[in-house]
Design a protein around this motif. Structure first.
Motif, PDB file in Angstrom:
ATOM      1  N   MET A   1      11.529 -13.286   2.157  1.00  0.00           N
ATOM      2  CA  MET A   1      10.196 -12.675   2.341  1.00  0.00           C
ATOM      3  C   MET A   1       9.120 -13.738   2.089  1.00  0.00           C
ATOM      4  O   MET A   1       9.168 -14.431   1.071  1.00  0.00           O
ATOM      5  CB  MET A   1      10.035 -11.510   1.340  1.00  0.00           C
ATOM      6  CG  MET A   1       8.675 -10.856   1.406  1.00  0.00           C
ATOM      7  SD  MET A   1       8.502  -9.515   0.222  1.00  0.00           S
ATOM      8  CE  MET A   1       9.267  -8.178   1.089  1.00  0.00           C
ATOM      9  N   GLU A   5       3.812 -11.773   3.273  1.00  0.00           N
ATOM     10  CA  GLU A   5       4.420 -10.426   3.356  1.00  0.00           C
ATOM     11  C   GLU A   5       4.435  -9.770   1.969  1.00  0.00           C
ATOM     12  O   GLU A   5       4.161  -8.577   1.832  1.00  0.00           O
ATOM     13  CB  GLU A   5       5.853 -10.535   3.886  1.00  0.00           C
ATOM     14  CG  GLU A   5       5.930 -10.777   5.378  1.00  0.00           C
ATOM     15  CD  GLU A   5       7.351 -11.077   5.842  1.00  0.00           C
ATOM     16  OE1 GLU A   5       7.640 -10.821   6.996  1.00  0.00           O
ATOM     17  OE2 GLU A   5       8.161 -11.590   5.026  1.00  0.00           O
ATOM     18  N   GLN A   6       4.783 -10.597   0.979  1.00  0.00           N
ATOM     19  CA  GLN A   6       4.833 -10.070  -0.394  1.00  0.00           C
ATOM     20  C   GLN A   6       3.445  -9.565  -0.819  1.00  0.00           C
ATOM     21  O   GLN A   6       3.306  -8.501  -1.409  1.00  0.00           O
ATOM     22  CB  GLN A   6       5.318 -11.167  -1.345  1.00  0.00           C
ATOM     23  CG  GLN A   6       5.583 -10.655  -2.752  1.00  0.00           C
ATOM     24  CD  GLN A   6       6.168 -11.731  -3.663  1.00  0.00           C
ATOM     25  OE1 GLN A   6       6.267 -12.885  -3.277  1.00  0.00           O
ATOM     26  NE2 GLN A   6       6.542 -11.360  -4.863  1.00  0.00           N
ATOM     27  N   HIS A   9       2.588  -6.347   1.008  1.00  0.00           N
ATOM     28  CA  HIS A   9       3.354  -5.259   0.410  1.00  0.00           C
ATOM     29  C   HIS A   9       2.704  -4.807  -0.898  1.00  0.00           C
ATOM     30  O   HIS A   9       2.535  -3.623  -1.153  1.00  0.00           O
ATOM     31  CB  HIS A   9       4.767  -5.783   0.125  1.00  0.00           C
ATOM     32  CG  HIS A   9       5.821  -4.746   0.274  1.00  0.00           C
ATOM     33  ND1 HIS A   9       6.677  -4.699   1.328  1.00  0.00           N
ATOM     34  CD2 HIS A   9       6.143  -3.710  -0.522  1.00  0.00           C
ATOM     35  CE1 HIS A   9       7.490  -3.673   1.186  1.00  0.00           C
ATOM     36  NE2 HIS A   9       7.192  -3.063   0.061  1.00  0.00           N
ATOM     37  N   ARG A  12      -0.491  -2.904  -0.425  1.00  0.00           N
ATOM     38  CA  ARG A  12      -0.260  -1.533   0.058  1.00  0.00           C
ATOM     39  C   ARG A  12       0.199  -0.637  -1.097  1.00  0.00           C
ATOM     40  O   ARG A  12      -0.284   0.480  -1.252  1.00  0.00           O
ATOM     41  CB  ARG A  12       0.790  -1.534   1.181  1.00  0.00           C
ATOM     42  CG  ARG A  12       0.901  -0.190   1.893  1.00  0.00           C
ATOM     43  CD  ARG A  12       1.745  -0.286   3.137  1.00  0.00           C
ATOM     44  NE  ARG A  12       3.105  -0.725   2.859  1.00  0.00           N
ATOM     45  CZ  ARG A  12       4.036   0.060   2.310  1.00  0.00           C
ATOM     46  NH1 ARG A  12       3.747   1.303   1.977  1.00  0.00           N
ATOM     47  NH2 ARG A  12       5.243  -0.403   2.095  1.00  0.00           N
ATOM     48  N   TRP A  13       1.126  -1.149  -1.904  1.00  0.00           N
ATOM     49  CA  TRP A  13       1.594  -0.370  -3.060  1.00  0.00           C
ATOM     50  C   TRP A  13       0.438  -0.100  -4.014  1.00  0.00           C
ATOM     51  O   TRP A  13       0.327   0.983  -4.568  1.00  0.00           O
ATOM     52  CB  TRP A  13       2.707  -1.130  -3.794  1.00  0.00           C
ATOM     53  CG  TRP A  13       4.061  -0.935  -3.179  1.00  0.00           C
ATOM     54  CD1 TRP A  13       4.355  -0.183  -2.072  1.00  0.00           C
ATOM     55  CD2 TRP A  13       5.293  -1.493  -3.626  1.00  0.00           C
ATOM     56  NE1 TRP A  13       5.695  -0.257  -1.800  1.00  0.00           N
ATOM     57  CE2 TRP A  13       6.301  -1.034  -2.737  1.00  0.00           C
ATOM     58  CE3 TRP A  13       5.660  -2.317  -4.667  1.00  0.00           C
ATOM     59  CZ2 TRP A  13       7.639  -1.386  -2.883  1.00  0.00           C
ATOM     60  CZ3 TRP A  13       6.995  -2.666  -4.811  1.00  0.00           C
ATOM     61  CH2 TRP A  13       7.971  -2.209  -3.936  1.00  0.00           C
ATOM     62  N   ILE A  50       9.107  -7.121  -5.720  1.00  0.00           N
ATOM     63  CA  ILE A  50       8.981  -6.825  -4.282  1.00  0.00           C
ATOM     64  C   ILE A  50      10.131  -7.422  -3.452  1.00  0.00           C
ATOM     65  O   ILE A  50      10.723  -6.722  -2.627  1.00  0.00           O
ATOM     66  CB  ILE A  50       7.598  -7.274  -3.748  1.00  0.00           C
ATOM     67  CG1 ILE A  50       6.528  -6.341  -4.323  1.00  0.00           C
ATOM     68  CG2 ILE A  50       7.553  -7.240  -2.221  1.00  0.00           C
ATOM     69  CD1 ILE A  50       5.103  -6.772  -4.035  1.00  0.00           C
ATOM     70  N   GLU A  59       9.806   4.604  -2.504  1.00  0.00           N
ATOM     71  CA  GLU A  59       8.861   3.661  -3.121  1.00  0.00           C
ATOM     72  C   GLU A  59       8.383   4.162  -4.483  1.00  0.00           C
ATOM     73  O   GLU A  59       8.266   3.402  -5.434  1.00  0.00           O
ATOM     74  CB  GLU A  59       7.658   3.446  -2.202  1.00  0.00           C
ATOM     75  CG  GLU A  59       7.977   2.559  -1.022  1.00  0.00           C
ATOM     76  CD  GLU A  59       6.750   2.233  -0.191  1.00  0.00           C
ATOM     77  OE1 GLU A  59       5.671   2.778  -0.474  1.00  0.00           O
ATOM     78  OE2 GLU A  59       6.890   1.433   0.751  1.00  0.00           O
TER      79      GLU A  59
END
Lengths: 160, 201
Positions: A1, A5-6, A9, A12-13, A50, A59
């Motif tokens: 990853m 991207e991390q 992510h 978003r979390w 992640i 999630e």
């Protein structure tokens, strides 16, 4: 990853699940300073976790796991002073009296949860949030029967 | 008020109403702390291995220069300690259980790490101090013998003082590590065991 991207992510979390993290840290730490510090611990763990998230579990379950694992207090970080939690003016959606009594009740609940042993506090928090026995047993790695036994006592304690 | 009412009020309450999250500041803090944690662990391991490499190199160089066999022993002791550090960390890394990230498995993994640290520090004499002792003793013995022969018994006192100083340093290293076990790792082990017991009981 990749790092990008991390980061995506993570953001978003943070956007979707910050409520879970805030509830966990408020259930563990009393002052805003400590909550801020605790949230930082949770988020560092979340960031590190992640690449290991493969999507096998929900999630929310994953985030509970990471947040509650932090509670074990295995790592004590040096205190920092960058406050990223700020008091905001509460938007009144109910009458001031109703809101005050509701807030008091919630604060008393948080205080009661903070008095519980760590595992019981985790269960209480997840139960109040409406997680199923199966989800709680997945998060903590214990049997559903044991979750049930524990929750019977915890429900009584909190209702008192 | 029954628990179901509490649960209903809990779920309808806006828990984040009083708090705003400064996402950018937060992300920067998380990045910074993550880097700090990783670099501090890396730095700690590097310092330990570097010290062993320096001991090995310095004594090895002196052994070649002075053609003194006891210094080879000192160098070999340093090499053993450095190798032990690296091999032990490699083995521990490989043995790390595949965690399902549940609190129970994380606690078990932490407990295993803490138990290993306790074992390492309790046995520091055997893997850290003892390998260095034969070389030191042999070197000081040879120096003492040569001093006695060339400069007389009074100069021997200086060699004895150096020997005593080395013994005190070794003793202090041993004691400091035992204190570390007592004050840091034993309480952590008790805490983790209690937490694990509360999950299993």
């Amino acid at each position: 990853m990749s790092a990008g991207e991390q980061e995506a992510h993570f953001q978003r979390w943070l956007r979707d699940h910050v409520g879970v993290m805030l509830r966990v840290v408020r259930a563990c730490a009393e002052t805003q300073y400590d909550q801020d510090d605790s949230l930082q611990d949770v988020l560092v763990n979340l960031w590190s976790s992640i690449p290991n998230f493969r999507g096998d579990s929900k999630e929310t379950t994953w985030i509970y796991r990471v947040a509650l694992v932090w509670q074990r207090g295995e790592r004590r970080r040096q205190k920092h002073h960058a406050m990223f939690l700020n008091e905001a003016a509460a938007t009144a959606r109910s009458s001031p009296d109703e809101e005050r009594s509701g807030n008091e009740l919630i604060e008393r609940l948080y205080a009661a949860i903070r008095q519980l042993p760590k595992v019981d506090a985790s269960l209480a928090l997840m139960h109040l949030d409406g997680l199923s026995y199966q989800e709680m047993s997945e998060v903590l790695g214990i049997s559903e029967n044991y979750v049930g036994v524990k929750l019977t006592r915890i429900r009584q304690q909190l209702a008192d | 008020m029954g628990f179901d009412d509490l649960q209903s009020k809990w779920q309808s309450h806006d828990h984040g109403a009083r708090l705003n999250v400064d996402a950018d500041l937060l992300l920067n803090e998380v990045r910074r702390n993550h880097r700090t944690l990783l670099s501090s662990l890396f730095y700690r391991d590097m310092v330990e291995v570097a010290a062993a490499v320096i001991v090995t190199g310095v004594f090895g160089f002196m052994a070649v220069k002075l053609n003194e066999w006891s210094l080879y022993l000192c160098s070999a002791g340093g090499l053993f300690v450095g190798t032990y550090f690296v091999v032990d960390r490699w083995i521990q890394h490989r043995r790390r259980p595949v965690s399902d990230d549940s609190p129970q498995s994380c606690i078990e993994a932490s407990l295993a790490q803490v138990n290993h640290q306790i074992w390492l520090l309790k046995n520091i004499f055997w893997w850290y101090l003892l390998p260095l002792i034969p070389g030191m003793v042999a070197f000081l013995g040879i120096v003492a013998w040569k001093t006695l022969r060339d400069a007389g018994p009074l100069a021997l006192l200086l060699v004895a003082a150096v020997g005593l100083f080395c013994a005190l340093v070794f003793w202090a290293v041993y004691l400091l590590n035992q204190q570390g076990v007592k004050k840091t790792f034993e309480p952590r082990r008790v805490e983790l065991e209690a937490l694990l017991a509360s999950l299993k009981s």
